[in-house]
Design an enzyme around this catalytic site. Structure first.
Site, PDB file in Angstrom:
ATOM      1  N   SER B  10       0.815  -1.214   0.000  1.00  0.00           N
ATOM      2  CA  SER B  10       0.000   0.000   0.000  1.00  0.00           C
ATOM      3  C   SER B  10       0.851   1.268   0.000  1.00  0.00           C
ATOM      4  O   SER B  10       0.324   2.368  -0.075  1.00  0.00           O
ATOM      5  CB  SER B  10      -0.961  -0.002   1.192  1.00  0.00           C
ATOM      6  OG  SER B  10      -0.231  -0.036   2.400  1.00  0.00           O
ATOM      7  N   GLY B  11       2.171   1.103   0.107  1.00  0.00           N
ATOM      8  CA  GLY B  11       3.050   2.269   0.029  1.00  0.00           C
ATOM      9  C   GLY B  11       3.299   2.681  -1.415  1.00  0.00           C
ATOM     10  O   GLY B  11       2.824   2.026  -2.348  1.00  0.00           O
ATOM     11  N   TYR B  12       4.035   3.752  -1.590  1.00  0.00           N
ATOM     12  CA  TYR B  12       4.274   4.240  -2.950  1.00  0.00           C
ATOM     13  C   TYR B  12       5.171   3.286  -3.746  1.00  0.00           C
ATOM     14  O   TYR B  12       4.954   3.068  -4.937  1.00  0.00           O
ATOM     15  CB  TYR B  12       4.909   5.631  -2.916  1.00  0.00           C
ATOM     16  CG  TYR B  12       3.940   6.729  -2.533  1.00  0.00           C
ATOM     17  CD1 TYR B  12       2.575   6.608  -2.778  1.00  0.00           C
ATOM     18  CD2 TYR B  12       4.387   7.904  -1.936  1.00  0.00           C
ATOM     19  CE1 TYR B  12       1.691   7.622  -2.433  1.00  0.00           C
ATOM     20  CE2 TYR B  12       3.508   8.927  -1.592  1.00  0.00           C
ATOM     21  CZ  TYR B  12       2.156   8.776  -1.842  1.00  0.00           C
ATOM     22  OH  TYR B  12       1.284   9.780  -1.504  1.00  0.00           O
ATOM     23  N   CYS B 150      17.397   5.066  -3.611  1.00  0.00           N
ATOM     24  CA  CYS B 150      17.149   5.900  -4.791  1.00  0.00           C
ATOM     25  C   CYS B 150      18.248   6.937  -5.019  1.00  0.00           C
ATOM     26  O   CYS B 150      18.774   7.067  -6.129  1.00  0.00           O
ATOM     27  CB  CYS B 150      15.772   6.543  -4.729  1.00  0.00           C
ATOM     28  SG  CYS B 150      15.424   7.453  -3.222  1.00  0.00           S
ATOM     29  N   ASN B 317      12.581   8.475  -9.019  1.00  0.00           N
ATOM     30  CA  ASN B 317      12.929   7.775  -7.774  1.00  0.00           C
ATOM     31  C   ASN B 317      12.105   6.515  -7.552  1.00  0.00           C
ATOM     32  O   ASN B 317      12.575   5.543  -6.968  1.00  0.00           O
ATOM     33  CB  ASN B 317      12.779   8.702  -6.572  1.00  0.00           C
ATOM     34  CG  ASN B 317      11.392   9.288  -6.455  1.00  0.00           C
ATOM     35  OD1 ASN B 317      10.960  10.025  -7.351  1.00  0.00           O
ATOM     36  ND2 ASN B 317      10.668   8.963  -5.411  1.00  0.00           N
TER      37      ASN B 317
END
Lengths: 350, 350, 350, 350
Positions: B10-12, B150, B317
């Site tokens: 559910s994170g980016y 990143c 990123n």
């Protein structure tokens, strides 16, 4: 009241000078020139001024303009000032030149950094580099002031304490991030919103002109040649400059050492704030909380891993980096309180 | 078809892995976990996925998840991975770990940069540092991959040619500018739009964790200790990282020298573009034209004044800096064509 | 000097009131309360205030706060004011309530628009609706003022000339676009920068609370029931509100007619500007040139094709839409010149 | 493979057509013209295309271009297409015209909305209005397609269910918000980043040209004259259009009624999503989650207070509002699967 004029008043810097002068209270803005907008209200170029002035642009040439006022701000392209200043200097009208034409003391630097042979090298010593925090007394007595470049002033504020204390090393790396207003209101492919939005444009990775004046001023204070490796980026915002400088120090420095030289350098300065907090959102300088004011915000972090001090400073490029600073100089030249017209609290959030 | 799962979906980063996998064509996404959104459609967390999948979040713990799929992406907070990986490693399920828990080879670096003693130092050698351009063959044969950070990957791409060629000096200064998505979707005062918009936040002026992996990888290629002085800023945009590196070289280098090492290092690489033009708006790498793709764009400028090469690189990123790169590793591990699912053309303007 | 206090001073509206009061010159800010930030400097919440005040937050409850000052600004959540105002009213301290709790005269509207039965309906007539342009004399004589909602005031300014002149039809469609600061500084998923940036969020397509006060005020002037179909969108900026209203008129109206009612309604008003130009970039009101000031900018266009007048107005939601307007009321209540502390020229560009 | 060409390929719409075609897989882009960039690589104008094509711009005139390809996209200024289309029509090359020159069926509307007398009214019936959802079979059989305007298509999608069902009233108010890319890449004062950032510019409060095609298409479906009161604003973003429409209905409608006509109208449509949720951040359509895709997202809210349905739709103006839609038409004309090259998942967050 003292009468002042602005040549090149339809640009962003010119407009910002007008804004500050109209709120100043001690001077009378009697003249604003623009070659392209003659006869139009100044609020046509600067819509924020609507309701504050009925002044119209004239197309007086700079020399004529200088003959009509007590003090003149000259906000023209680099290289244009030097064509008219000799006559103005002779006339003796107080002049604050916003260009780079008289910032460098050594004429041999002009071909290198500006790409032209300086046509009036004898005039260079007659101009004071207009950074009040370092040349206050000279400005007070000056008739002719060369206002610093915006990235230059942000960088100098960061590095001055280190230069003065001798802590600075041979080469300091400076990363500058600027808002779009620093490049003026000219319409070209690079300035089109769709191309500029969401961008980080390294518009001058090396060779930025402001390098020369930064090195000139810092070397003076350090007593030896200081070099600056400056890279400049245009970021996604309109106003503000942030410079992140890596100062490599010969010996290990502690927080207390840095605080000491910071305080020594800026004691009593009305427009310098130190921003350094252990928690919260704004632990170090951020244009977000500087823009709209004449402040330079300065903070630092010590990086033992690589033996450097990271010094960060931010200014509003159009205020502390241009118009505000020049009005500060005007206040000194004309004997007004230093902070007159320059104490607005910035907006937050904005 | 190969079945893959995403823990922490559910994170980016998790959402971006899902997006790429759903368009991949060679794998079947059978599992996406989220502790907080169990039972909800994944498009509730990632509204862009609406219309592309009816998958729902489960709350399987990572070990259970690993038992259900052929390959697992682990996208959890730093320090959480190492608590579950020993069991997964024993199970033998292919694993791509998005955290920093297995990136560093030297366990003594964890207390310094991550603030914890590594609980499973014996597992560190079993993980491959997942940068395909430098560890391609190892990744092909790996079961366990530690996906790079990143900012780390953007920096390594910039400096690798200099490290390999021995041109790099002791300390390289790196200024990083990142979009907000790099810090995840947690709601806190610092992430509130009104506070973050128009800001340049120096969120890690010194001491950024990625320093450790950058130095590890570059030192390996340079054959000696390479040091990096990294300062990281959050700028006003959602996606993209740009790193501006000042590489001080011992001897004077010419353009042709830099081009040579760039080409040697990146010959045939599908996801490396050189961006360097004499005119036009995009003369050097800009996230504006990289975002949305798995490219790393690299460019440079030589600064004779201070004896450095300014190397600039940009990535998205969430793609080249996270999800895209991990899918690249997955392609290598599972024998897919390297570029499968990763060749989307970025949007412009956007 | 008059002493004033702000309850709920750590929010955006509270911070903006503090900013204006600190520059006002006629009042002494002696008290700023915050339940969550007791003991902290107010500049910790409002970093722009650093250098302008050493005031710290207290956690005085509103009634205690009211007992300590001559005039109190109450900036608390809707529904919280009415719990404490009865006691403050009895005490008699001058009060400017920033909530919606006392804006509506008809108590039966509270359950409909605010979702609660009004607990003190007898107090409603004691509050003046604090829009100086329509209730100037009442405010001058008032002890208790209910400050208008931000979208409400922008809409009322647009439609007032049409209501007064009887030109307005039964239903007027109003499309509102607001910056993020209008929804405060609470951290939640909806306020996360990565989710809010680049967004146009129709956060209240219908049923916006401000509808009630708009209709109340306009109906009063029109002499009959006026209805407003309001849709509110959050757009990609921090400050500013723009409302675009479609006023359907029974008969055909000419430009000169609209100018006439505009001028009649706003003659001599210090904070109303008409923005309407044939050419240039700013032909109609734009938050870009209003933000930072206490202006409401109004413009219009006649659409013969559909028989409507499109009226556009913009305000800075935190100034003219909240803090600035309340300080205007304060000036009236305390006998200061109306414009004191409110005449800052907005920044451009920004 | 089928060969296709793009005339006017250096603009944003042209570039977006190129991007989609290069990823399409079924066609060969053999020609891209630009009067100003002849001989340059197309990635010079569209930096996102770097690495995807080595195509260069030619300066073929449209008729010559049409003679060299199987299908031509004509992306030139309004009023320029009609000068060359007669010859192309005679030649018979398949043509998708991105201008407004052949959208209107009634030649008498051109002087009113476009300001010119249509020079080839006899050709108007030979063009199909290229909205696949309403003219699918005609497009399949068409040689000449007039691609809809971006605001027009967003509005038509919103209102079509109401027009078809007869629910729509005489005048519907439409508020449009568009990104900057809708106005192209021309450099002028209005497009300068510093002027456009943070702005809400009501660039066409009334009289927008797209009104004519919206009314034409809706009236056809409603079986009577439908009128639209459109106001268009440029907001602070690059891509995306959102239209908020107030549909006043004669009788009271329930949610279930609206859902019914929505589903009837769009059943099976591959590029229509309904966005309507009770909670979460994206309860109604937002360009944030549409941009980058060929979707039109549609949602609604019922406003009993004023007897209207608020219908909100969003598209990516360059994709569903221009290039994507034209490629959709191309797919129909050439017998490709409808969704070929158009199924990219949008990025989130971005």
């Amino acid at each position: 009241m003292v009468s002042v004029g602005v040549v090149g008043a339809s640009g962003y810097v010119g407009g910002e000078i007008l804004r500050l002068l109209l709120q100043h209270g001690g001077v009378d803005v009697t003249l604003a020139t623009s070659r392209t907008m003659k006869g139009e209200y100044v609020f046509k170029a600067h819509p924020n001024l609507k309701g504050f002035t009925e002044l119209k642009f004239t197309d007086d040439d700079p020399v004529t303009a200088a003959s009509k006022v007590d003090l003149l701000f000259l906000s023209v392209p680099h290289g244009s000032s030097v064509k008219v200043t000799p006559e103005i200097v002779e006339m003796g009208t107080r002049l604050i030149d916003m260009t780079g034409d008289f910032r460098l003391k050594d004429p041999s630097l002009y071909p290198i950094w500006y790409g032209f042979e300086h046509p009036a090298p004898d005039l260079l010593p007659r101009f004071v580099y207009g950074l009040p925090e370092t040349h206050r007394e000279e400005i007070r007595n000056a008739r002719f002031v060369a206002n610093p470049g915006c990235i230059a002033s942000s960088t100098i504020y960061s590095l001055l304490p280190f230069a003065r204390s001798g802590m600075i090393n041979d080469v300091t790396v400076v990363d500058a991030k600027t808002g779009s207003s620093a490049s003026g209101n000219a319409a070209n492919r690079a300035s089109v919103y769709s191309e500029r939005y969401n961008s980080i444009r390294p518009y001058r990775a090396a060779g930025h002109r402001h390098t020369a004046e930064i090195e000139q001023e810092l070397s003076q204070h350090a007593g030896r040649k200081v070099k600056v490796a400056l890279s400049a980026h245009a970021v996604n915002m309109v106003r503000g400059i942030q410079t992140t400088s890596s100062v490599f120090t010969d010996r290990e420095v502690a927080e207390v050492d840095v605080w000491k030289i910071m305080r020594q350098t800026y004691r009593g300065e009305p427009f310098v704030r130190f921003i350094r907090d252990r928690d919260g959102v704004y632990r170090l300088p951020d244009p977000k909380i500087t823009v709209g004011s004449n402040f330079v915000d300065i903070g630092f972090e010590i990086d033992r891993h690589t033996g450097r001090v990271v010094v960060i400073s931010t200014i509003d490029n159009l205020i502390k980096g241009a118009a505000g600073n020049s009005v500060h100089s005007m206040n000194l030249m004309l004997g007004f309180p230093e902070t007159q017209g320059l104490s607005t609290i910035p907006l937050h959030p904005a």
